[in-house]
Design an enzyme around this catalytic site. Structure first.
Site, PDB file in Angstrom:
ATOM      1  N   SER A 122       0.544  11.868  50.800  1.00 27.70           N
ATOM      2  CA  SER A 122       1.388  11.201  49.673  1.00 27.70           C
ATOM      3  C   SER A 122       1.880  12.447  48.837  1.00 27.70           C
ATOM      4  O   SER A 122       2.664  12.092  47.907  1.00 27.70           O
ATOM      5  CB  SER A 122       0.116  10.446  48.683  1.00 27.70           C
ATOM      6  OG  SER A 122      -0.429   9.628  49.385  1.00 27.70           O
TER       7      SER A 122
ATOM      8  N   CYS B 232       1.143   3.975  45.731  1.00 29.07           N
ATOM      9  CA  CYS B 232       1.210   3.064  46.092  1.00 29.07           C
ATOM     10  C   CYS B 232       1.857   2.959  47.708  1.00 29.07           C
ATOM     11  O   CYS B 232       3.054   3.056  47.628  1.00 29.07           O
ATOM     12  CB  CYS B 232       1.654   1.831  45.492  1.00 29.07           C
ATOM     13  SG  CYS B 232       1.987   0.314  46.251  1.00 29.07           S
TER      14      CYS B 232
END
Lengths: 669, 375
Positions: A323, A376
């Site tokens: 991420s 997300c």
């Protein structure tokens, strides 16, 4: 037949006497010619030879230049070293002298064999080293017995010293005696002078030319038997240059200590100047031990350690960024016209054909800001697929991924920023939508080094095309990033939210008045197999890597950093707390030190104490076995690169892109 | 060049005036130069070599002058007895060596260690010359003119080779063969002999020479094969000579000799010691000086009336020539290291003595010539 009489005989005699005289005259001419040839025509050559006979040049190794941090604190300096050498030509009874020395100094039979080989090879006055790093008592014991030990030369020299020990291991490197290949290449007698060492790794190796200095020399006239007649001239050595690094010694040491027993890497940038303030790869070897020449068992211990202390993970370790790659995807999306306020609904995953790509949670409606904050996946799958891999790759490259930088360190790895052309070239396959989804969350083919991660953080924080520097030089002006400043600001705001709002790293907020840290967590999967623990437990080497990039203060960024903790099971859990303390050190040292002392108490001491304890434990574990024949490599740096390469290949293997495909619901935050 | 006739008659006694003073001064000049070299070789000390050598030089010079008073006929009559005496001495040292278990070359006479092999150098010349004087002229082309001389030469040369001393054996052989050549032995024998020698050298090197001699020959051919062993002598000697230049490094300034890089710098390699300090001019001086001496010797021979004195004078001059030429060639790397000293320069009593015996006999023949001329 002619009658031979007295008269003809007399005539024949004078003829023959004439011939004999003529021959003698001819020989005399040849001899005179030879004399003239040798002493007049070849005079210069023989005069040089006569001088090289009588004049003996002894080199004194130059004092090596210091390596200092940005404030002048030494990272590598020289300490006095007591050494004993042998001058082969002055020795009388070699075995007897060696016996006596062995008695006084107590060196091993292995050492003795080495000295004897060196003595056989050494010519004339070339000194041969017996032992270095002697304590004062043994040095003095040899010195007082000198009269009975002809040819023994106790010498006071200099040895390299690294005050921070393992904390600077990979950065500064270490020194060692030149090997045969280096001598063949340079042909410089200095290389085989006892006490001389050259850089074998890191800054020591790359800055060798500046650090080495010029050797001193002593010209003495000696007899054929080695008796010194008189000293002709002595030239003092001129020390090597001091090399000033951008490193902050205090921060470097703190960072190394703060990493504890983790395996990983921390890099801290001054994001305005591109100067590297700290660059730590742990665990590390102690360059002091390497520079003295390490023993077989020490070497074996380092080589067998699964935390790979011989590899500089900052530059040579490659990891999927996970991420921490999302800021790049976000910038690409903004650049491609995606509205940051657009809402994408996360229902816990993304459907591509008959395959579902998972998210870590059901985040509900997400904007770019909240998607960065809560990491997300669904949001980034969606926009990533819309803008395509080539846009993402371009943004990633603009942030500094997939490239090598000019650093005075021996080797770097590019990593991989994949795009359509890359896959075609590398695998002869078409790029797929599935590849895009994996890449947009920093998995799949994407591989980056911790150093590149830190640089990307510095570029995000400053908004400029920051170039890294390790040698302290006047600051440069960098051009702006090829992104509109408001786009970068959106990403920075999201990263602020990660730490200081409803984000993944809320626990790592800086406890400093008026200073906030922005960051992005990342977790990179190591293994394709989806076992019960999902990379969050089990055997250490199958756990996920924890990554974190950050900058501070958020309002006016000054510092940027990356933290990669191998098998740390998650960025928020393993990496962010370290980043927090390291950045705290820059703003509030006492607070940071307090926290470190508490941690070290729990770990069982500082780095040196723990390394000593580990070595003792390792030795105890080895003791029952006979010492194996694993040889100490002649050049640990070379071997270390081999180890590092093997390790990297292994990690790339584990990260075969199929892994992501087989395991669509990755352990992603 | 004619020697003598310097002092006006009446002031100097006739016997003294008759001496070939030019030659004596020439020899003294060479000898004193040699003493300077030895003085320098000892780093500016008259001990241990210069004083010793100087004493012997003047004693043997006096002896040479005494020898010059001996009439030529004595040398002719005494040639064979002298030859037999020296041959017996050679056999005696050989036996002495065998008894003592090892090789011995000398007899200790108290004041000098006498090497009979050295004495053989002039004596072989006398013996061969005497043989050819006795040989009727018509016989010279017969086999009977060759084999007795070959035996005369072969016996001592063989004994000396056993010692083993290649240099001296070569010099004895060369002296004897020179007499044979001058006596008129057919030329084709010398040419054939030279060819046979060329063929047999490899055989001699492989089967006759001692290990250390073979090594020296091989080292001479390939000096670089043994830079620290025997080749060291030659290369250091060449460095000493070559570093001297035109005029040398100056008296007492040689580094090769003073710092012991040059081995045997006071004996066989004294020429190198000298040339390092005196340069090419020093070497040229020696060649010219010895050349004048040898030319005088050949002149003596040419002026002689008897066959014996002609052969003896020419062959003794040749012996002095061989000494100088072999030593110089060896020191300059043109010949193998065979251990032949440079007369009057190298330290050593025996070589000085041999040289002075040759000189004495030459002066004796010269005196005889002038007497005959006056009659």
């Amino acid at each position: 037949m002619v009658r031979i009489t007295e008269a003809t005989q007399a005539y024949s005699f004078s003829r023959r006497a004439l011939v004999l005289g003529g021959l003698q005259g001819g020989v005399a001419l040849v001899l005179a010619g030879r004399m003239a040839y040798l002493s007049v025509f070849e005079n210069e050559r023989y005069r040089l030879l006569a001088d090289s006979n009588r004049i003996n040049l002894t080199l004194t190794p130059p004092r090596r230049g210091w390596i200092v941090d940005r404030n002048g604190a030494p990272l590598a300096n020289n300490r006095t070293d007591f050494r004993v050498d042998l001058i082969p030509d002055r020795m009388q009874d070699k075995p007897k002298t060696l016996d006596a020395l062995q008695n006084i100094l107590g060196f091993s039979q292995e050492d003795r064999a080495r000295i004897e080989t060196d003595l056989k090879r050494a010519a004339g006055f070339q000194p041969v080293q017996v032992l270095e790093n002697l304590d004062w008592e043994r040095f003095a014991a040899v010195s007082v017995r000198l009269p009975e030990l002809p040819g023994v030369a106790p010498t006071r020299g200099f040895a390299r010293n690294y005050p921070l020990g393992a904390g600077v291991g990979h950065l500064v490197g270490y020194v060692g005696t030149a090997n045969a290949e280096q001598f063949k290449k340079e042909k410089d007698p200095l290389l085989v002078t006892p006490g001389f060492k050259l850089g074998k790794d890191g800054i020591e190796k790359q800055m060798e030319d500046r650090l080495r200095g010029t050797p001193g020399a002593k010209r003495v006239e000696v007899t054929a038997h080695g008796r010194l007649v008189r000293e002709l001239a002595t030239r003092p050595d001129s020390p090597g240059e001091t090399v000033k690094l951008t490193i902050d010694a205090g921060l470097q040491e703190y960072t190394a200590r703060r990493m504890g027993d983790e395996s990983g890497s921390v890099t801290v940038f001054d994001c305005m100047t591109g100067q590297i303030l700290a660059m730590v790869s742990m665990p590390a070897y102690d360059p002091n031990a390497f520079s003295d020449g390490i023993s077989r068992s020490e070497w074996k211990m380092l080589a067998e350690d699964d935390h790979i202390p011989l590899m500089n993970k900052t530059l040579q370790g490659l990891y999927p960024p996970g991420s921490t790659f999302k800021p790049a995807t976000a910038l690409a999306a903004l650049g491609a016209g995606v509205d940051p306020s657009r809402v994408i609904y996360c229902n816990g995953g993304y459907q591509l054909g008959n395959r579902r790509y998972g998210c870590l949670g059901r985040h509900g409606p997400m904007t770019m800001h909240t998607a960065i904050a809560r990491s997300c996946n669904t949001y980034f799958y969606t926009v990533g697929r819309e803008i395509g891999i080539n846009n993402i790759a371009a943004a990633a490259r603009a942030l500094g991924f997939g490239a090598e930088y000019e650093l005075p360190l021996p080797s770097q790895r590019y990593g991989t920023i994949p795009d359509e052309a890359w896959k075609l070239r590398r695998y002869k396959q078409q790029w797929t939508q599935s590849d895009t989804l994996n890449a947009s969350i920093g998995q799949g083919y994407v591989l980056v080094s911790p150093f590149q991660l830190a640089l990307s953080a510095a570029r995000l924080a400053s908004g400029k095309l920051v170039e890294p520097s390790l040698l302290l030089e006047p600051g440069k002006n960098f051009p702006a990033l090829p992104f509109p400043p408001e786009h970068v600001a959106i990403v920075r705001a999201g990263m602020d939210e990660v730490v200081n709002g409803h984000g993944t790293a809320g626990a790592s907020k800086l406890q400093i008045e008026g200073v906030r840290m922005g960051g992005k967590t990342g977790t990179a999967q190591v293994r394709r197999i989806m076992d019960a623990t999902r990379g969050q437990g089990g055997a250490w080497k199958y756990r996920d890597h924890g990554l974190f990039i950050c900058f501070a203060p958020v309002d006016n960024p000054r510092y940027a950093a990356s933290v990669v903790i191998e098998h740390g099971m998650g960025g928020a859990r393993a990496a962010a707390p370290i980043a927090k303390d390291v950045l705290t050190f820059l703003f509030d040292r006492p607070q940071a030190m307090k926290r470190l002392h508490a941690l070290e108490a729990g770990w069982g001491g500082n780095i040196n104490q723990r390394m000593a304890a580990r070595a003792a434990a390792w030795k105890a574990g080895q003791a029952p076995q006979p010492p194996t024949a694993a040889p100490v490599p002649e050049d640990p740096a070379e071997a270390a690169r081999g180890v590092a390469a093997a390790a990297s290949n292994a990690s790339v293997e584990a990260l075969d892109p199929d892994a992501a495909n087989l395991k669509p619901t990755g352990p992603l935050e | 060049m004619r020697g003598g006739d310097i002092g006006p008659a009446g002031v100097v006694p006739a016997q003294l005036a008759q001496l070939p003073w030019r030659i004596i001064f020439l020899v003294i000049a060479i000898g004193v130069f040699g003493l300077l070299v030895l003085y320098s070789a000892a780093s500016g000390n008259i001990r241990p070599w210069a004083l010793n050598q100087g004493t012997r030089f003047f004693i043997f010079l006096a002896m040479a002058i005494v020898l010059s008073r001996i009439p030529e006929s004595f040398w002719a009559m005494g040639a064979f007895p002298l030859y037999i005496a020296v041959l017996l001495m050679l056999i005696f040292v050989e036996l002495l060596g065998a008894v003592a278990g090892g090789s011995q070359r000398w007899l200790d006479l108290g004041f000098i260690r006498l090497q009979p092999s050295e004495l053989m150098k002039p004596v072989i010349v006398l013996a061969c010359a005497r043989f050819y004087e006795l040989l009727p002229a018509a016989e010279i082309r017969r086999f009977g003119a060759i084999w007795p001389a070959a035996v005369l030469i072969g016996l001592p040369a063989g004994l000396v080779m056993l010692q083993p001393d290649l240099g001296t054996a070569l010099m004895i052989t060369a002296g004897g063969i020179t007499v044979m050549f001058l006596a008129g032995i057919p030329l084709r024998l010398f040419i054939g002999g030279a060819l046979a020698l060329a063929v047999s050298i490899p055989i001699i090197v492989n089967y006759v020479l001692h290990d250390y001699q073979r090594k020296r020959v091989l080292t001479f051919l390939y000096p670089e094969s043994d830079p620290l062993g025997t080749g060291y002598h030659i290369s250091q000697s060449k460095i000493a000579i070559g570093s001297g230049g035109w005029f040398g490094k100056g008296f007492l300034q040689g580094t090769q000799s003073h710092l012991d890089y040059l081995p045997e710098g006071h004996t066989d390699f004294a020429l190198a010691t000298m040339m390092e300090e005196w340069g090419f001019m020093g070497g040229l001086f020696l060649i010219v000086a010895f050349g004048m001496l040898i030319k005088w010797g050949i002149g003596v021979s040419v002026r002689s009336n008897s066959r014996f004195s002609r052969l003896t004078a020419a062959a003794l001059s040749a012996t002095i020539f061989y000494y100088c030429a072999i030593n110089m060639a060896m020191v300059m790397g043109l010949a193998p290291v065979v251990g032949v000293p440079l007369p009057l320069i190298s330290f050593g009593g025996t070589a000085t003595m041999t040289f002075m015996i040759c000189l004495g006999i030459l002066m004796s023949i010269d005196r005889q010539n002038r007497k005959v001329a006056r009659w």
